[in-house]
Design an enzyme around this catalytic site. Structure first.
Site, PDB file in Angstrom:
ATOM      1  N   ASP A  30       0.812  -1.219   0.000  1.00  0.00           N
ATOM      2  CA  ASP A  30       0.000   0.000   0.000  1.00  0.00           C
ATOM      3  C   ASP A  30       0.844   1.267   0.000  1.00  0.00           C
ATOM      4  O   ASP A  30       0.318   2.364  -0.234  1.00  0.00           O
ATOM      5  CB  ASP A  30      -0.935   0.022   1.214  1.00  0.00           C
ATOM      6  N   HIS A  59       2.912  -2.646  15.476  1.00  0.00           N
ATOM      7  CA  HIS A  59       2.274  -1.448  16.037  1.00  0.00           C
ATOM      8  C   HIS A  59       2.667  -0.198  15.258  1.00  0.00           C
ATOM      9  O   HIS A  59       1.823   0.660  14.963  1.00  0.00           O
ATOM     10  CB  HIS A  59       2.674  -1.334  17.503  1.00  0.00           C
ATOM     11  N   ALA A 119       2.645  12.100  27.456  1.00  0.00           N
ATOM     12  CA  ALA A 119       1.471  12.916  27.106  1.00  0.00           C
ATOM     13  C   ALA A 119       1.107  13.904  28.198  1.00  0.00           C
ATOM     14  O   ALA A 119       0.430  14.907  27.920  1.00  0.00           O
ATOM     15  CB  ALA A 119       0.276  12.006  26.810  1.00  0.00           C
ATOM     16  N   VAL A 179       2.937  18.839  25.215  1.00  0.00           N
ATOM     17  CA  VAL A 179       2.667  17.714  24.319  1.00  0.00           C
ATOM     18  C   VAL A 179       1.159  17.556  24.240  1.00  0.00           C
ATOM     19  O   VAL A 179       0.470  17.549  25.261  1.00  0.00           O
ATOM     20  CB  VAL A 179       3.326  16.418  24.836  1.00  0.00           C
ATOM     21  N   SER A 183      -3.335   4.651  21.447  1.00  0.00           N
ATOM     22  CA  SER A 183      -2.328   4.540  20.390  1.00  0.00           C
ATOM     23  C   SER A 183      -2.937   4.712  19.006  1.00  0.00           C
ATOM     24  O   SER A 183      -2.286   5.211  18.094  1.00  0.00           O
ATOM     25  CB  SER A 183      -1.662   3.156  20.432  1.00  0.00           C
TER      26      SER A 183
END
Length: 439
Positions: A175, A198, A309, A314, A367
């Site tokens: 792809d 992942h 985070a 962030v 995620s």
């Protein structure tokens, strides 16, 4: 829940230290050398070729773009460093290095957010609502592309560099044939190739195709320039040194967006990412990161936003399900400076790329929400020319407000920019109040 005032648990620390120097410190390595830390590599000495490269970060390293070093130092050396900083009036902070892990989970492990609660919680106040049965993948697009308005966007992220720092990337995925991908590994002994999956999944969501020719499209910014930094091992873990190396590399290469679908379940704000986030923004690079999957809302546990985070510099991303309800696992804002959810995005049963031969996989987690926002940031950067703090503000301003509390979804659902409007002085479009999110 962890007490933010307590030190980091020993099981997440490595025994090394992260040293943050003042902005523009002219001789940080010299300061380290004066304290006996003489064998410190400089990130500027890493190869800068656009070709695939492996940068070993196992030794002491100074990340020049960020003004941060990771070193193995004993208490005497750290004491000398602090004393020098006080004597010379040079700001320095020292923190333990910690371990981070990927934040994805199998799609069938994602329970509905509030079992037994009707579907209306989370319905946006404006501009519309999801379909009665919730969003769903179609033959053309994933539900995430539809919900975020990316599926029909005229913007593609062309000319915008997006760094996804994760487990690497399957460069041979069909792809992505013909796409220019810059790849680097910051994991000792491992090439940039994705030995986990992942990272490929996250890159697919952020920058994959909207049409594949053999099934549904899944990528928010299909023309963005991909920078795939391997900062997590094939086993799914990495240290501050690996992650900071990836951020330093992305900033040095002019990436407008950095996507981090990783974290540590620590409630404390980790100082290195306060500095890295602030300094990256000043250089025109926005870091978006997964808020965390440590909640279990269906039994009353709302979790907390972990590092990185929870840095106030962030952008922390929460996860939504197909009804735009908060996902059961999605972490909640912590009180105090840092630890806030900034925006939310699709994060339940997200279909995307996977290393061959499997080709595709469906996962859930903050995620999966994070690369949606990274891709949307690329679309907004292309549409507006904004970078850094201004791009952050634009994402928040464009977000669709939800009825869920801001401690769970921040400004709301992140969405693609409206099409250009020649009637506007700057040519930028405006979103009609009545425009629906759903089909």
């Amino acid at each position: 829940m962890q007490d933010p005032a307590q030190p980091f648990p020993e099981d997440v620390t490595t025994g090394r230290s992260v040293v943050v120097f003042g902005v523009g410190d002219p001789d940080a390595r010299g300061m380290l050398a004066s304290c006996g830390l003489t064998d410190v590599e400089d990130s500027r000495d890493f190869a800068t070729s656009p070709e695939t490269a492996v940068h070993v970060c196992s030794g002491d390293t100074y990340f020049a773009e960020l003004g941060i070093a990771v070193v193995r130092a004993d208490s005497e050396q750290l004491g000398a460093l602090r004393a020098t900083a006080v004597r010379e009036h040079r700001p320095v902070s020292v923190s333990p290095e910690i371990v981070h892990r990927l934040l994805g989970r199998p799609a069938d492990d994602a329970a509905p957010a509030e079992p037994g609660v009707p579907a209306e919680p989370g319905v946006p106040v404006e501009p519309g609502a999801p379909p009665p049965g919730g969003f769903a993948d179609t033959a053309e697009s994933t539900w995430g592309l539809t919900a975020t308005l990316a599926a029909g966007s005229v913007h593609t992220g062309r000319g915008i560099r997006v760094a996804v720092l994760d487990t690497g990337f399957d460069a041979g995925h069909p792809d992505f044939a013909g796409r220019g991908v810059v790849a680097a590994s910051f994991i000792e002994g491992e090439e940039p190739a994705d030995g986990h999956g992942h990272g490929t999944h996250c890159i697919g969501t952020a920058c994959g195709p909207r049409q594949t020719g053999r099934g549904r499209g899944y990528g928010v910014a299909p023309a963005a320039e991909i920078y795939a930094g391997k900062v997590l091992s094939n086993a799914g873990s990495g240290r501050d040194a690996n992650i900071l190396a990836g951020i330093d590399w992305a900033v040095a290469h002019g990436c407008a967006v950095v996507s981090l679908s990783l974290g540590a379940d620590v409630a404390q704000v980790h100082p290195p990412y306060v500095a890295a986030g602030r300094r990256s923004l000043a250089r025109g690079t926005l870091i978006v990161a997964a808020a965390g999957n440590n909640a279990h809302r269906s039994v009353g546990d709302f979790g907390f936003v972990g590092a990185p985070a929870n840095s106030p510099f962030v952008m922390a991303v929460g996860a939504l399900d197909q009804h735009l309800r908060v996902a059961d696992f999605s972490a909640r804002t912590l009180p105090g400076r840092g630890g806030q959810i900034d925006v939310a995005a699709p994060g339940v049963q997200v279909y995307s790329a996977w290393p061959m031969p499997r080709r595709y996989h469906t996962l859930s987690g903050t995620s999966m929400a994070t690369p949606h926002v990274a891709g949307l940031a690329a679309l907004l950067a292309e549409a507006t020319g904004l970078r850094g703090r201004e791009l952050w503000a634009e994402i928040v301003q464009e977000a669709v407000r939800l009825q869920a509390p801001s401690v769970d979804v921040g400004a709301g659902l992140a969405v693609a920019p409206p099409p250009p409007d020649p009637a506007e002085p700057d040519g930028r479009g405006t979103r009609p109040a009545a425009r629906a999110v759903g089909p």
